[in-house]
Design an enzyme around this catalytic site. Structure first.
Site, PDB file in Angstrom:
ATOM      1  N   GLU A 149      25.042  35.496  38.395  1.00 42.34           N
ATOM      2  CA  GLU A 149      23.928  34.562  38.218  1.00 42.34           C
ATOM      3  C   GLU A 149      23.937  33.564  39.373  1.00 42.34           C
ATOM      4  O   GLU A 149      24.988  33.133  39.816  1.00 42.34           O
ATOM      5  CB  GLU A 149      24.016  33.735  36.916  1.00 42.34           C
ATOM      6  CG  GLU A 149      23.692  34.481  35.642  1.00 42.34           C
ATOM      7  CD  GLU A 149      23.825  33.592  34.408  1.00 42.34           C
ATOM      8  OE1 GLU A 149      23.585  32.366  34.514  1.00 42.34           O
ATOM      9  OE2 GLU A 149      24.175  34.122  33.345  1.00 42.34           O
ATOM     10  N   GLU A 185      30.150  33.155  30.631  1.00 41.84           N
ATOM     11  CA  GLU A 185      30.489  31.730  30.728  1.00 41.84           C
ATOM     12  C   GLU A 185      31.238  31.211  29.495  1.00 41.84           C
ATOM     13  O   GLU A 185      30.772  30.302  28.820  1.00 41.84           O
ATOM     14  CB  GLU A 185      29.223  30.897  30.962  1.00 41.84           C
ATOM     15  CG  GLU A 185      28.470  31.261  32.221  1.00 41.84           C
ATOM     16  CD  GLU A 185      27.307  30.319  32.529  1.00 41.84           C
ATOM     17  OE1 GLU A 185      26.945  29.492  31.668  1.00 41.84           O
ATOM     18  OE2 GLU A 185      26.756  30.418  33.642  1.00 41.84           O
TER      19      GLU A 185
END
Length: 463
Positions: free
Chosen positions: A364, A166
């Site tokens: 995720e 991320e």
């Protein structure tokens, strides 16, 4: 109906060094920005719980890997801590850290669990931040060298590498919205951090390619589909701008090897472009990946701005859109996030239609719930809401794969309740409950469901 997944599908979960290892000031590890920030401003952290202990994986890795095996994981992602491996960021390698990571990798493999390793998961060594962090090209160079060290040490056994987790989040948190250190609010500096992160990613990919290692390298992006309120041109433009800034600013460089011209034009128009050097575009073009990890939690819903921008206010992404609350949306009230399972399908479809259908996996997906003890029955957390959340997302993932998307697996966030940045242990995400006082680990109902799903490579569910 039976939702069956492709052969050799990756079933597992994801975690990170900083959120699970603990031992943040031992084992030869140096301070990260998180250790420093907590020492400076502990009140910014939920119940003033900092990163020192987290989920004690550093002590309990054998027990935790045995639990991964019990949950029928065939794969597991975690990260290496740069500040543990190379405490000053650029110098000597810490032998104790090498021994620890070797033990973890070897035990995962011994249990039939494929290790997926991330090089950077928000945990900037303080020594590197003091040199400017991602605003500094020296730190970009240091990261390339750190990546090379990792590949040389562990690349004989680790075949799935990820440069960043991320990467947009440290940009948003540290340089726009004040929820990560160094708590700067400055778009131009944020743009530089984002740009240098892409250069650091590309440097690591180049090192991997040059070393002719036998695995593959990718990146983990949190993709948040931007949905317009309506099909009105002003709303569509707002969604396009949100998509450029928050998704395509990383997605296009890593998959296509270049930035979207619209994004460059937008930043140029507002004089927010980072400084570029000769050779940068060639490096970025060489940073194209083998495998994309997709973190998906929530959609982004936007509309055109209702009011004019205050020209004296700091330049921000919200100059281009307002957030929109869709009537009737389903919410996770603890995290304040919308639950929208079709988003996972929309991401896969976008990748298939607009990006050449890259090899990818869901790296995720998950839901954090506060005070899960409420749901204890006969000594076990009955988190049926988490089973419903996962199965709803897996149904849409299944649809994407059935239509040809090249998605290879599904990893849940996370295996065990872990420490979550400024939220501490407020929301629990794990398949396994962690009792902080006793360090006892106990499998929740969702863990049993996931173990069965992985064993059967699918599940029965309603359409």
């Amino acid at each position: 109906m039976k939702y069956q997944f492709p052969e050799n599908f990756w079933w597992g979960s994801a975690s990170s060094a900083l959120q699970t290892e603990g031992a943040s000031d031992s084992g030869g590890k140096s301070a990260t920005t998180w250790d420093h920030w907590f020492a400076q401003q502990p009140w910014r952290f939920h119940q003033q719980v900092g990163p020192q202990h987290t989920s004690t994986f550093y002590q309990h890795w054998q027990q935790d890997i045995a639990l991964l095996k019990q949950l029928n994981h065939n794969s597991f992602r975690t990260s290496i801590s740069w500040s543990r491996l190379i405490p000053d960021g650029t110098g000597e390698v810490n032998a104790e850290a090498v021994a620890f990571y070797n033990c973890v990798i070897d035990e995962l493999l011994a249990q039939g669990i494929t290790p997926f390793l991330t090089l950077f998961h928000f945990d900037m060594p303080l020594a590197m931040q003091e040199k400017g962090g991602w605003e500094s090209r020296d730190v970009v160079t240091a990261f390339g060298r750190y990546a090379q060290v990792c590949f040389d040490l562990f690349g004989d056994r680790v075949l799935h590498w990820f440069t960043f987790n991320e990467p947009i989040v440290p940009v948003e948190g540290g340089y726009l919205y004040d929820f990560h250190y160094p708590n700067v609010v400055d778009f131009r500096r944020a743009a530089t951090v984002a740009y240098h992160t892409v250069l650091a990613h590309a440097a690591a990919v180049s090192a991997y390619r040059a070393g002719d290692y036998r695995g593959e390298i990718g990146v983990i992006l949190n993709l948040t589909p931007s949905y317009p309120r309506s099909q009105h041109p002003a709303d569509l433009t707002a969604a396009h701008h949100a998509d450029l800034l928050f998704n395509r600013s990383f997605l296009d460089p890593v998959l296509l090897g270049e930035y979207p011209p619209d994004l460059v034009a937008l930043l140029k128009q507002y004089d927010q472009l980072p400084a570029c050097l000769p050779g940068d575009s060639a490096l970025i073009a060489a940073g194209k990946i083998d495998l994309l990890g997709i973190n998906y939690y929530q959609p982004r819903r936007v509309k055109c701005r209702e009011n004019a921008v205050n020209p004296a206010a700091p330049f921000m992404p919200e100059w281009f859109f307002d957030h929109y609350e869709m009537p009737g949306r389903t919410m996770n009230p603890y995290r304040g996030w919308e639950i929208y399972p079709p988003g996972i399908y929309d991401i896969l479809t976008n990748l298939r239609v607009n990006y050449g259908n890259p090899r990818c996996f869901i790296s995720e997906n998950g839901m954090g719930v506060e005070n899960e003890q409420r749901f204890a029955q006969d000594g076990q957390i009955n988190d049926q809401y988490r089973i419903d959340f996962i199965s709803d997302h897996l149904k849409w993932l299944h649809k994407g794969i059935a239509e040809g998307s090249h998605c290879l697996g599904y990893h849940m966030w996370t295996f065990i309740d872990n420490w979550s940045w400024c939220n501490g242990y407020k929301n629990r995400y794990g398949f396994v409950q962690l009792d902080l006082a006793s360090q006892t680990r106990s499998v929740k109902k969702s863990g049993e469901w996931f173990a069965a799903t992985a064993a059967n490579n699918g599940f029965d569910g309603e359409q």
